[in-house]
Design a protein around this motif. Structure first.
Motif, PDB file in Angstrom:
ATOM      1  N   ALA A   1     108.811 -59.850  36.344  1.00 28.52           N
ATOM      2  CA  ALA A   1     109.990 -58.981  36.335  1.00 28.52           C
ATOM      3  C   ALA A   1     110.292 -58.474  34.931  1.00 28.52           C
ATOM      4  O   ALA A   1     110.657 -57.305  34.739  1.00 28.52           O
ATOM      5  CB  ALA A   1     111.191 -59.737  36.905  1.00 28.52           C
ATOM      6  N   ALA A   2     110.129 -59.365  33.932  1.00 29.03           N
ATOM      7  CA  ALA A   2     110.389 -58.954  32.549  1.00 29.03           C
ATOM      8  C   ALA A   2     109.410 -57.871  32.109  1.00 29.03           C
ATOM      9  O   ALA A   2     109.798 -56.906  31.428  1.00 29.03           O
ATOM     10  CB  ALA A   2     110.303 -60.169  31.627  1.00 29.03           C
ATOM     11  N   VAL A   3     108.144 -58.011  32.502  1.00 28.41           N
ATOM     12  CA  VAL A   3     107.147 -56.996  32.149  1.00 28.41           C
ATOM     13  C   VAL A   3     107.492 -55.660  32.802  1.00 28.41           C
ATOM     14  O   VAL A   3     107.454 -54.601  32.155  1.00 28.41           O
ATOM     15  CB  VAL A   3     105.736 -57.467  32.559  1.00 28.41           C
ATOM     16  N   ARG A   4     107.824 -55.678  34.076  1.00 29.28           N
ATOM     17  CA  ARG A   4     108.139 -54.412  34.762  1.00 29.28           C
ATOM     18  C   ARG A   4     109.352 -53.733  34.149  1.00 29.28           C
ATOM     19  O   ARG A   4     109.372 -52.498  33.981  1.00 29.28           O
ATOM     20  CB  ARG A   4     108.363 -54.676  36.252  1.00 29.28           C
ATOM     21  N   ALA A   5     110.368 -54.522  33.805  1.00 23.21           N
ATOM     22  CA  ALA A   5     111.592 -53.934  33.243  1.00 23.21           C
ATOM     23  C   ALA A   5     111.319 -53.288  31.889  1.00 23.21           C
ATOM     24  O   ALA A   5     111.762 -52.159  31.625  1.00 23.21           O
ATOM     25  CB  ALA A   5     112.659 -55.015  33.120  1.00 23.21           C
ATOM     26  N   LEU A   6     110.594 -53.990  31.011  1.00 24.70           N
ATOM     27  CA  LEU A   6     110.323 -53.427  29.684  1.00 24.70           C
ATOM     28  C   LEU A   6     109.358 -52.250  29.783  1.00 24.70           C
ATOM     29  O   LEU A   6     109.518 -51.234  29.086  1.00 24.70           O
ATOM     30  CB  LEU A   6     109.759 -54.509  28.762  1.00 24.70           C
ATOM     31  N   ALA A   7     108.364 -52.353  30.653  1.00 25.59           N
ATOM     32  CA  ALA A   7     107.421 -51.241  30.819  1.00 25.59           C
ATOM     33  C   ALA A   7     108.138 -49.994  31.306  1.00 25.59           C
ATOM     34  O   ALA A   7     107.801 -48.871  30.899  1.00 25.59           O
ATOM     35  CB  ALA A   7     106.319 -51.638  31.794  1.00 25.59           C
TER      36      ALA A   7
END
Length: 701
Positions: free
Chosen positions: A384-390
């Motif tokens: 989830a953190a990767v998707r949000a920052l991406a």
């Protein structure tokens, strides 16, 4: 170790099990023991000539394990590997995605532990005694060995990096040069040592056969040649002598030994210049955070095209990057125009945070939007953190309808070629050329100091190349530094333009050139004076007297009305001769020809493996590469001239002759062909000697 792996090539008293490379205390204990045994003979290491201990290429095969690995894994990855152990044997646990992500974590952890417990532990222990660690830490790698490591991290952990290359291994190439150079560049290590000319062919090479491989390695970043191998040769070793099982032999027993200095000087001159300043590359590729991660040999990325060079970085060095004036810069000064991400859907969250920070600070980042975190994520929080920052960094950029997105002072690009991205930044090719046929294939490397730009260019084809080359240098005059002779001369013709400095470049078959820019150009255009052809060449037709040394099966001398390979002669002693033979003849030079010849040279035509010429008792030098030409002005005279040419080959033909029953190994110390990588009975005779045509060429005015 508990894997049963033994030392690969033990001496008679050194065989035994490998140490556990995943246990730091085991490594430290081993290094301490080596130092303990060396100390009585060496004394204080800090005052001795011994500077480093060498760890050879990592060639462990099979499964690696250590008793503390499960705890190491839990500490690094945050979950228990035990329920997933069947995955290591190819089983599927939960589902395929879960198994793949767990395997990613296992391989990554294995690499991290190996680097810390083997390479870093060795460095720390050796340093206490005042010694460094020198190792081929990243390889050899695929396709021969799947080293369980992030190769760049392993090389970065040691004091001195080394790779290796095999010139004659078409079935499974070992060429670990670009990887080693990348590690040296990104970790700030100035010397790229290279285990050079490793081979399992024996006594079948001469310098002319090795040059092309050396030139390729220089273009990939090698700047220090570690010749593999030179074995001890006491008199009782006989001839060819004692030899290691995998190497191109460089020793006094090799027939061309006395003619080898010119080739070694060639390697030394290029190495010296390639050690100056810093490597120049516009593109920095990030290859991810996984284990079993390697850098392949240098190649042209279709998205980038010819004319640009690059480095590859890992997650560790990614964190050290900063942005200055829109460029990606490392603390020791290496700088790049763009950062390129791998074509994969996952990324380490910490790496993505750094990538986002670099873009925000003004960097240009090229690559796809990440979709999830790398490795197993049972909670889903990392994904989830990767998707949000991406989503913040890439925004609507999807690589199709939207191909770039501004983020802070920089931007991300997805779906455009690297060449387009660099062109938009005003960065043209570092080296380019026009002219010649479609078959022309050149390569290059560029180093830069505070005062100079240094280019090494090679012709990768076995035919000459005549091109108009453009070097991405502003306002400087080109100089041509001949690595074969050491001569330096100003380029006779060049032109300055927006793209750089353009000049004609003539390269021999598999030839090379050093082009150096040190001084401001005195004019935008410099034209060469027209060349005037000299008189026609004089053929040195013979007849020739060919003399052989005693006690090696050949007659004392033979007469040749025309030049042929020794292997074509009817006498077995000549056909299978290995060593140095001497040609003698005489020829006449008209006085008018001598007056008109501006730069007379002796052209030997073809030969194998190297030749040394004397004209009227004056040495002309050694011919070891194409074209086999030697300057003759100082020795040549009008009227009668006496010519002596000594030609050396290698041991291959004598060994073949012995294997075929023409000697039965009586003239060499080889007692059985089974000890050689390729038995002499299966070798082909190597055409040897002077083939000609031998001519005097006049040069141009």
């Amino acid at each position: 170790t508990n894997t049963g792996e033994h030392l690969k090539v033990p001496s008679p008293n050194s065989d035994g099990l490998d140490t556990d490379h995943l246990d730091a205390e085991v490594t430290r204990r081993y290094i301490r023991e080596v130092i303990r045994r060396l100390a009585p003979a060496v004394g204080d290491f800090r005052r001795s000539a011994l500077r480093e201990l060498y760890l050879a290429s990592y060639e462990v095969v099979g499964r690696l394990w250590t008793p503390g690995f499960l705890e190491q894994f839990r500490r690094r990855r945050g979950y228990d590997l035990a329920p997933f152990l069947p995955v290591l044997s190819g089983a599927r646990v939960v589902n395929r995605e879960t198994s793949d992500r767990v395997m990613f974590d296992f391989r990554k952890t294995l690499g991290e532990v190996l680097v810390e417990a083997y390479y870093r532990a060795a460095v720390e222990e050796a340093r206490q005694a005042g010694l460094g660690i020198h190792a081929e830490a990243g390889g050899p790698g695929p396709p021969v060995h799947q080293v369980p490591v992030d190769a760049l991290a392993a090389l970065g952990a040691i004091d001195s990096v080394r790779g290796e290359f095999w010139p004659f291994r078409p079935e499974s190439s070992i060429w670990v040069v670009k990887e080693t150079a990348c590690a040296a560049h990104i970790y700030g290590k100035p010397i790229v040592h290279m285990e050079a000319f490793t081979s399992n062919t024996h006594w079948e090479e001469a310098p002319q056969d090795l040059k092309a491989a050396a030139d390729r390695a220089f273009c990939e970043g090698m700047n220090h040649v570690v010749w593999h191998t030179s074995s001890h040769q006491p008199p009782e070793a006989g001839k060819p002598g004692w030899a290691y099982g995998a190497g191109t032999h460089l020793m006094p027993n090799v027939p061309w030994w006395t003619m080898g200095k010119q080739f070694l000087d060639y390697l030394a001159r290029i190495s010296f210049l390639m050690q100056q300043g810093r490597f120049v590359g516009d593109v920095l590729y990030y290859y991810g955070d996984g284990g079993f991660n390697f850098v392949p040999p240098k190649h042209v990325d279709p998205s980038l095209g010819f004319g640009y060079d690059y480095d590859v970085t890992n997650a560790e060095v990614l964190q050290r990057l900063e942005v200055r004036d829109g460029k990606l810069v490392l603390p020791h000064g290496m700088a790049y125009e763009i950062l390129v991400l791998p074509e994969r859907p996952d990324v380490d969250p910490q790496a993505l945070e750094k990538i986002a920070a670099l873009a925000a600070a003004g960097a240009v980042v090229v690559g796809p939007k990440p979709l999830r975190a790398s490795g197993y994520d049972p909670s889903g929080q990392r994904d989830a953190a990767v998707r949000a920052l991406a989503e913040k960094v890439w925004g609507p950029c999807d690589g199709r309808t939207v191909r770039e997105h501004r983020y802070g002072k920089g931007k991300v690009v997805w779906g455009r070629t690297l060449r387009e991205v660099l062109a938009e930044r005003g960065v043209g090719p570092d080296f380019q050329f026009t002219g010649g046929s479609r078959e022309v294939l050149l390569d290059f490397i560029h180093r830069r100091t505070a005062q100079a730009d240094i280019y090494f260019v090679r012709n990768a084809r076995k035919r000459p190349a005549s091109v108009q080359a453009v070097f991405h240098v502003k306002g400087k005059a080109p100089e041509l530094w001949d690595p074969a002779t050491g001569l330096i001369r100003d380029a006779e013709q060049y032109e300055l333009s927006e793209a750089g400095v353009s000049l004609p470049l003539e390269l021999e078959p598999e030839g090379s050139a050093l082009v150096v820019f040190r001084r401001p150009a005195s004019a935008r255009v410099k034209r060469a004076r027209p060349l005037e052809a000299g008189p026609a060449p004089i053929e040195v037709a013979g007849p020739w007297t060919l003399e052989f040394p005693p006690d090696w099966g050949a007659p004392a001398s033979i007469r040749l009305d025309r030049l042929i390979s020794w292997t074509e002669h009817s006498d077995p002693g000549v056909r299978y001769f290995s060593g140095v033979a001497t040609y003698r003849t005489a020829f006449d030079v008209p006085e008018q020809w001598l007056r008109q010849a501006s730069d007379p040279q002796l052209d030997l035509g073809g030969l194998w493996g190297a030749a040394e010429a004397l004209l009227n008792s004056k040495p002309l030098g050694v011919a070891w590469k194409i074209p086999f030409r030697l300057p003759a002005r100082e020795a040549l005279r009008a009227g009668r001239n006496e010519l002596v040419i000594k030609v050396a080959n290698n041991w291959v033909n004598r060994l073949v002759g012995d294997a075929r029953g023409h000697g039965s190994y009586t003239r060499t110390n080889v007692t059985s062909e089974r000890v050689l990588g390729r038995p002499p009975s299966q070798m082909e005779l190597k055409p040897s000697g002077l083939f000609g045509p031998v001519r005097l060429v006049a040069g141009h005015k």
